[in-house]
Design a protein around this motif. Structure first.
Motif, PDB file in Angstrom:
ATOM      1  N   THR A   1      20.802 -15.574   9.361  1.00 29.42           N
ATOM      2  CA  THR A   1      22.225 -15.304   9.612  1.00 29.42           C
ATOM      3  C   THR A   1      22.428 -14.440  10.839  1.00 29.42           C
ATOM      4  N   LEU A   2      21.458 -13.548  11.145  1.00 32.28           N
ATOM      5  CA  LEU A   2      21.658 -12.638  12.262  1.00 32.28           C
ATOM      6  C   LEU A   2      21.043 -13.146  13.560  1.00 32.28           C
ATOM      7  N   GLY A   3      20.311 -14.249  13.499  1.00 31.84           N
ATOM      8  CA  GLY A   3      19.711 -14.766  14.721  1.00 31.84           C
ATOM      9  C   GLY A   3      18.718 -13.814  15.353  1.00 31.84           C
ATOM     10  N   ASN A   4      17.794 -13.301  14.527  1.00 32.18           N
ATOM     11  CA  ASN A   4      16.880 -12.273  15.002  1.00 32.18           C
ATOM     12  C   ASN A   4      15.613 -12.407  14.175  1.00 32.18           C
ATOM     13  N   VAL A   5      14.438 -12.581  14.805  1.00 31.75           N
ATOM     14  CA  VAL A   5      13.245 -12.862  14.011  1.00 31.75           C
ATOM     15  C   VAL A   5      12.556 -11.600  13.506  1.00 31.75           C
ATOM     16  N   ASP A   6      13.111 -10.419  13.762  1.00 29.31           N
ATOM     17  CA  ASP A   6      12.454  -9.199  13.291  1.00 29.31           C
ATOM     18  C   ASP A   6      12.260  -9.207  11.778  1.00 29.31           C
ATOM     19  N   GLY A   7      13.191  -9.843  11.060  1.00 24.51           N
ATOM     20  CA  GLY A   7      13.083  -9.894   9.603  1.00 24.51           C
ATOM     21  C   GLY A   7      11.807 -10.565   9.157  1.00 24.51           C
ATOM     22  N   GLN A   8      11.399 -11.632   9.859  1.00 25.78           N
ATOM     23  CA  GLN A   8      10.175 -12.329   9.457  1.00 25.78           C
ATOM     24  C   GLN A   8       8.950 -11.473   9.713  1.00 25.78           C
ATOM     25  N   VAL A   9       9.002 -10.656  10.778  1.00 20.06           N
ATOM     26  CA  VAL A   9       7.892  -9.735  11.029  1.00 20.06           C
ATOM     27  C   VAL A   9       7.819  -8.705   9.901  1.00 20.06           C
ATOM     28  N   MET A  10       9.005  -8.258   9.444  1.00 22.30           N
ATOM     29  CA  MET A  10       9.033  -7.308   8.330  1.00 22.30           C
ATOM     30  C   MET A  10       8.388  -7.912   7.089  1.00 22.30           C
ATOM     31  N   VAL A  11       8.665  -9.189   6.831  1.00 26.94           N
ATOM     32  CA  VAL A  11       8.052  -9.847   5.670  1.00 26.94           C
ATOM     33  C   VAL A  11       6.536  -9.792   5.781  1.00 26.94           C
ATOM     34  N   PHE A  12       6.048 -10.008   6.982  1.00 26.14           N
ATOM     35  CA  PHE A  12       4.601  -9.912   7.226  1.00 26.14           C
ATOM     36  C   PHE A  12       4.069  -8.550   6.787  1.00 26.14           C
ATOM     37  N   PHE A  13       4.802  -7.483   7.177  1.00 20.04           N
ATOM     38  CA  PHE A  13       4.344  -6.142   6.796  1.00 20.04           C
ATOM     39  C   PHE A  13       4.470  -5.917   5.302  1.00 20.04           C
ATOM     40  N   VAL A  14       5.552  -6.432   4.709  1.00 22.56           N
ATOM     41  CA  VAL A  14       5.732  -6.251   3.263  1.00 22.56           C
ATOM     42  C   VAL A  14       4.579  -6.914   2.521  1.00 22.56           C
ATOM     43  N   ILE A  15       4.175  -8.103   2.980  1.00 20.63           N
ATOM     44  CA  ILE A  15       3.075  -8.799   2.303  1.00 20.63           C
ATOM     45  C   ILE A  15       1.785  -7.997   2.454  1.00 20.63           C
ATOM     46  N   THR A  16       1.570  -7.406   3.641  1.00 15.08           N
ATOM     47  CA  THR A  16       0.380  -6.570   3.840  1.00 15.08           C
ATOM     48  C   THR A  16       0.359  -5.426   2.839  1.00 15.08           C
ATOM     49  N   VAL A  17       1.520  -4.722   2.742  1.00 20.47           N
ATOM     50  CA  VAL A  17       1.576  -3.576   1.838  1.00 20.47           C
ATOM     51  C   VAL A  17       1.395  -4.044   0.399  1.00 20.47           C
ATOM     52  N   ALA A  18       1.959  -5.205   0.053  1.00 19.50           N
ATOM     53  CA  ALA A  18       1.828  -5.702  -1.313  1.00 19.50           C
ATOM     54  C   ALA A  18       0.373  -5.996  -1.638  1.00 19.50           C
ATOM     55  N   ALA A  19      -0.358  -6.551  -0.658  1.00 23.26           N
ATOM     56  CA  ALA A  19      -1.779  -6.840  -0.898  1.00 23.26           C
ATOM     57  C   ALA A  19      -2.540  -5.549  -1.150  1.00 23.26           C
ATOM     58  N   CYS A  20      -2.262  -4.510  -0.334  1.00 18.70           N
ATOM     59  CA  CYS A  20      -2.945  -3.225  -0.532  1.00 18.70           C
ATOM     60  C   CYS A  20      -2.599  -2.648  -1.888  1.00 18.70           C
ATOM     61  N   GLU A  21      -1.301  -2.726  -2.225  1.00 25.15           N
ATOM     62  CA  GLU A  21      -0.848  -2.168  -3.490  1.00 25.15           C
ATOM     63  C   GLU A  21      -1.540  -2.867  -4.654  1.00 25.15           C
ATOM     64  N   ALA A  22      -1.641  -4.193  -4.570  1.00 24.28           N
ATOM     65  CA  ALA A  22      -2.276  -4.930  -5.668  1.00 24.28           C
ATOM     66  C   ALA A  22      -3.748  -4.558  -5.780  1.00 24.28           C
ATOM     67  N   ALA A  23      -4.428  -4.438  -4.639  1.00 19.39           N
ATOM     68  CA  ALA A  23      -5.868  -4.140  -4.693  1.00 19.39           C
ATOM     69  C   ALA A  23      -6.104  -2.774  -5.311  1.00 19.39           C
ATOM     70  N   VAL A  24      -5.399  -1.755  -4.789  1.00 20.35           N
ATOM     71  CA  VAL A  24      -5.617  -0.399  -5.309  1.00 20.35           C
ATOM     72  C   VAL A  24      -5.137  -0.302  -6.747  1.00 20.35           C
ATOM     73  N   GLY A  25      -3.964  -0.890  -7.031  1.00 19.85           N
ATOM     74  CA  GLY A  25      -3.407  -0.808  -8.378  1.00 19.85           C
ATOM     75  C   GLY A  25      -4.324  -1.450  -9.400  1.00 19.85           C
ATOM     76  N   LEU A  26      -4.864  -2.624  -9.069  1.00 18.87           N
ATOM     77  CA  LEU A  26      -5.733  -3.293 -10.034  1.00 18.87           C
ATOM     78  C   LEU A  26      -7.043  -2.535 -10.210  1.00 18.87           C
ATOM     79  N   ALA A  27      -7.529  -1.910  -9.122  1.00 18.95           N
ATOM     80  CA  ALA A  27      -8.720  -1.070  -9.266  1.00 18.95           C
ATOM     81  C   ALA A  27      -8.433   0.066 -10.234  1.00 18.95           C
ATOM     82  N   MET A  28      -7.226   0.654 -10.124  1.00 17.30           N
ATOM     83  CA  MET A  28      -6.872   1.738 -11.035  1.00 17.30           C
ATOM     84  C   MET A  28      -6.753   1.224 -12.466  1.00 17.30           C
ATOM     85  N   VAL A  29      -6.207   0.010 -12.625  1.00 11.91           N
ATOM     86  CA  VAL A  29      -6.097  -0.558 -13.968  1.00 11.91           C
ATOM     87  C   VAL A  29      -7.480  -0.700 -14.593  1.00 11.91           C
TER      88      VAL A  29
END
Lengths: 185, 100, 398
Positions: B52-80
Motif C-alpha cells: 500500500t505504501l509503495g516502499n520495499v522496506d517492509g519486506q526487509v523488516m520481514v527478513f529481520f523478523v524471521i531472523t529474530v524468530a529463528a534465534c528465539e526458537a533455537a534458544v527457547g527450545l534449548a531452554m525447554v
C-alpha cells in the motif's frame, strides 16, 4: 477466480489453521497446522508479488523453525498436556483486556496510515522495471540496512552458541538429581 | 485486489489467536508456537504495508523478523530441553520457581 | 470435420486460454513421468547390483514369451502393493499415520514444477516456458519446498508409535536439517557466477562446455553431490532406515499403498535432485558444443512432412506439404523437446550414480555423518562462497 476470491480462500484457511494451532490438544497437531499456516501466508505473500519473502518464509519458518519444534516434541515425547482444563484467572483476563484494547487502538492508527503517509515510488510496476522483487529487496537490504544485516548475523551466532551451551548435558550432574514434579501438587 | 484493511483484519485474527495461546495454553512449546503466530501476524502487516505504501522496506523488516524468530526458537527450545531435564515437565503451571 | 477454423483461430487469439492449456499439458506430462520413475528405478536397482555381483536378478515375470528382462516385475510389485490390505497399528495415531505419506509426496511433486525441462519455445506466436511455474526465485523455491519433505518422514515415524520408527524419524529430521545448510551453500556460488535466481537463465548462461557449473565451481558440485545423497536418505547416508539397527526405520509399520507412496516420494525426490544437479552443474538442456540457436536453425531447415501427410488424410495438410519445419513454426518446439531429452539423459546418469554408490559404499556411522556435515561441509561451503565472491567481484570490477 479473481485474486480477491483467492485471497478470501487463503484468509479463511489461515484463520482456521491459526485457531487449530492454539486449540488442538496434541502438540504435533498444532505444529502441523502451524506449518499449513506459514505455507498459506507464503501464498498470500506471493500474491502480493513479494516472491523473495514468500520463499524465505517457507525456507526458514516452515522448513527449519517448525521442524525444530516437531523435533523437540518428539524428543520429549509430549503427547498431551498434563490436564486439559483451561483455568482462567483474573490477571489473565485483565491482561487479555489490556492487550485487546491496545491492539484496537494500534489497529485504528495503522488503518489510517495509508491515507496519511506519503506513498513511495516502489509500485509493482516500478519494481518490475527495476529488475524484479528480489533485486529491489536485495538492493535495499545491502545498502540502507547493511549494519542491521551484520548485526543480525552476530545475533544468529550468539543464538547458536547460547543454545548449545543451554542444551548441553551438565556433566557434573549426578544421576539421581533429576526431579519429577508431582502432578497433584 | 484485496484492500489493505482486509490484510489488517486477517493479521488481527492471527495475533488474537497467538495472544490466546500464550495466555491460556500450559505447554511451553505451544506457548512458543503462539509467539511464532503473533510474529507472523506482524510480518503480514509489514508485507501489506509494502504494497500500500509503495516502499520495499517492509519486506526487509520481514527478513529481520524471521531472523529474530529463528534465534528465539533455537534458544527457547534449548531452554525447554534444559527445563525438561531438570524438572521432568514443561507445564507452565508447575514451573513456578519464581512464584509467578 | 466438425471443427471450424475460425473457432480455432479465436481460441488461439486468447493468450490466457492457450497458456492454461499448455500448463495443463505440462502438468500431466510431468506427473506421468514422476509416476513412471519409481518402477523403472526399482528395476534398475535390482538388476544393477545383480550385474555387479555376477548373478541374474529378477528376470522371470512376464506372460507368454514376453519377459522384457524382468521389467514387468516392477509392475507386478506395484499391483501387489496397491491390492494389499491397509493396516494401521493399534497404538498409532490414526490420522497422522494415514496422511504422513501424503505430506511427503506433495513437496516432492511441487519441486518438479520449478525445474526448467527445456528452453522456452514459440508456438502460435506465444512464448511458452517448459517449466510449469516460472518463478523468478526458482532456486529459493526449490530449496524451500524440498525442506518441507522432512515432515512426511518425521510424522510417519512419530505416528507409527514404534520405537524404531521414532528413532529413524529423529535421525532423518536431524540429518536432513543438517545437510540442507551445505546444500543451500553449495548453490550460492552458482547464483553469484550466473547472477540470477532464475533456473532457466542459469541454463542459458551455461551455453558452452567451459561455462558449465562443474567447471566454474567444482567445489560446489562436490558438496552438492554429497548432500544429494544425504537429503534423499540414500546409502551411504540411509541411517533413517538402516535395516540392521532399526528394522526399516521410519516406515517399519507401513504397508500396502501407503508404503508405495513413501517409495514414490523417495524416487521422485531422487529424480528431481538429479534434474537439479544436471540443470545447475551440467548445462541442463544444453547440448555441449551445439548452441541452442544453431540447433534451432538446423531443425528449422529440415523437411519432415510426416505431420502434413497425416493432416492431408483428413483434408487439411495440403498447404503445409512443401514447407520446412521453420516455415511451419514448430522448429523451436522440436528443439526444446530435444533439450528435454538431453536433460533426462543427464539426470539418468545421476540416477545411475545413486544406484552405483548404494551398492558400492558401506553405511556411515551417525556421528561420522554429523561431523562430516557440520565440521567439514559447512566450513568448506562457507570458504567456497567467500572465494567465489572475491573472484566474481574482481572479474566484474570496472
Amino acid at each position: 477466480m479473481t485474486q480477491l476470491h483467492l485471497f478470501y480462500v487463503f484468509a479463511a484457511l489461515v484463520t482456521f489453521c491459526s485457531v487449530m494451532v492454539v486449540g488442538s490438544r496434541n502438540p504435533v497437531t498444532s505444529a502441523v497446522f502451524l506449518v499449513f499456516d506459514l505455507f498459506l501466508l507464503a501464498g498470500i505473500y506471493a500474491m502480493m508479488e513479494a516472491h523473495f519473502v514468500a520463499a524465505i518464509q517457507v525456507l526458514v519458518y516452515a522448513g527449519a523453525i517448525v521442524v525444530l519444534f516437531v523435533f523437540v516434541i518428539m524428543l520429549l515425547n509430549l503427547e498431551q498436556e498434563s490436564h486439559g482444563k483451561v483455568r482462567v484467572s483474573i490477571p489473565d483476563i485483565v491482561m487479555m483486556g489490556i492487550t485487546g484494547l491496545s491492539f484496537v487502538i494500534i489497529a485504528f492508527l495503522v488503518a489510517r496510515v495509508p491515507s496519511m503517509a506519503t506513498v513511495g515510488e516502489m509500485t509493482p510496476e516500478a519494481i518490475a522495471a527495476a529488475g524484479g522483487n528480489t533485486y529491489v529487496v536485495g538492493m535495499v537490504l545491502f545498502t540502507k540496512y547493511l549494519w542491521p544485516f551484520e548485526l543480525a548475523s552476530i545475533l544468529i551466532l550468539l543464538a547458536m552458541v547460547a543454545s548449545i551451551v543451554i542444551a548441553k548435558k551438565d556433566k557434573a550432574a549426578k544421576p539421581g538429581r533429576r526431579r519429577t514434579v508431582n502432578a497433584n501438587q | 485486489m484485496p484492500t489493505s484493511e482486509s490484510y489488517l483484519i486477517l493479521a488481527t485474527i492471527m495475533f488474537g489467536c497467538g495472544v490466546f495461546g500464550v495466555l491460556f495454553r500450559k505447554n511451553l512449546i505451544l506457548v512458543m508456537m503462539s509467539i511464532e503466530l503473533m510474529l507472523n501476524a506482524v510480518n503480514l502487516v509489514f508485507v501489506s504495508a509494502t504494497q500500500t505504501l509503495g516502499n520495499v522496506d517492509g519486506q526487509v523488516m520481514v527478513f529481520f523478523v524471521i531472523t529474530v524468530a529463528a534465534c528465539e526458537a533455537a534458544v527457547g527450545l534449548a531452554m525447554v530441553i534444559a527445563l525438561y531435564r531438570k524438572y521432568g515437565t514443561i507445564d507452565t503451571d508447575f514451573l513456578r520457581v519464581l512464584r509467578g | 470435420m466438425g471443427l471450424d477454423l475460425q473457432q480455432i483461430q479465436a481460441f488461439l487469439d486468447n493468450e490466457f486460454a492457450v497458456q492454461l492449456i499448455a500448463t495443463a499439458i505440462k502438468f500431466a506430462v510431468v506427473f506421468a513421468i514422476c509416476i513412471q520413475v519409481p518402477p523403472i528405478m526399482i528395476w534398475v536397482e535390482r538388476r544393477a547390483p545383480a550385474l555387479m555381483q555376477r548373478r541374474k536378478g529378477p528376470n522371470r515375470v512376464g506372460f507368454f514369451k514376453l519377459r522384457l528382462w524382468g521389467l514387468l516385475q516392477s509392475a507386478a510389485d506395484a499391483v501387489k502393493l496397491i491390492l494389499k490390505e491397509e493396516i494401521v497399528p493399534r497404538g498409532a495415531n490414526k490420522i497422522f499415520f494415514q496422511i504422513a505419506p501424503i505430506f511427503g509426496v506433495i513437496p516432492a511433486l511441487l519441486i518438479a514444477c520449478a525445474i526448467p525441462y527445456g528452453n522456452d519455445f514459440q508456438l502460435f506466436g506465444y512464448n511458452i516456458p517448459l517449466s510449469i511455474v516460472n518463478v523468478d526465485v526458482g532456486f529459493l523455491f526449490i530449496l524451500a519446498v524440498s525442506s518441507l519433505g522432512i515432515y512426511g518422514i518425521t510424522i510417519a515415524g512419530w505416528a507409527s508409535n514404534n520405537k524404531y520408527s521414532l528413532l529413524g524419524s529423529l535421525r532423518a529430521s536431524a540429518q536432513m536439517i543438517s545437510y540442507e545448510i551445505p546444500l543451500g551453500m553449495s548453490l550460492i556460488p552458482i547464483v553469484l557466477i550466473y547472477g540470477t535466481l532464475d533456473l532457466n537463465q542459469i541454463v542459458i548462461g551455461q551455453s558452452n562446455l567451459w561455462n558449465w557449473g562443474i567447471i566454474t565451481s567444482p567445489i560446489s558440485f562436490m558438496i552438492f553431490f554429497v548432500c544429494m545423497f544425504a537429503e534423499t536418505n540414500r546409502a551411504p547416508f540411509d541411517l533413517a532406515e538402516s535395516e540392521a539397527e532399526l528394522v526399516a526405520g521410519f516406515h517399519t509399520e507401513y504397508g500396502s499403498a501407503k508404503f508405495a507412496l513413501i517409495f514414490l516420494t523417495e524416487y521422485v525426490v531422487m529424480f528431481i535432485l538429479s534434474c537439479l544437479a544436471s540443470t545447475v552443474f551440467f548445462g541442463g538442456w544444453q547440448i555441449p558444443f551445439v548452441p541452442h540457436d544453431t540447433l534451432m536453425q538446423l531443425i528449422g531447415g529440415l523437411h519432415i512432412p510426416v505431420l502434413p501427410y497425416l493432416l492431408d488424410l483428413v483434408g487439411w495438410g495440403a498447404p503445409f506439404l512443401s514447407l520446412s519445419l521453420q516455415e511451419m513454426g514448430v522448429h523451436s518446439l522440436i528443439a526444446s523437446l530435444i533439450g528435454v531429452a538431453v536433460l533426462f539423459i543427464k539426470a539418468g546418469f545421476f540416477m545411475w550414480m545413486y544406484v552405483w554408490v548404494r551398492w558400492t559404499l558401506p553405511r556411515f556411522r551417525y556421528d561420522q555423518l554429523m561431523s562430516l556435515g557440520w565440521k567439514f561441509m559447512l566450513p568448506v561451503g562457507l570458504a567456497n562462497i567467500f572465494v567465489t565472491a572475491i573472484i566474481v567481484a574482481i572479474l566484474n570490477f570496472k
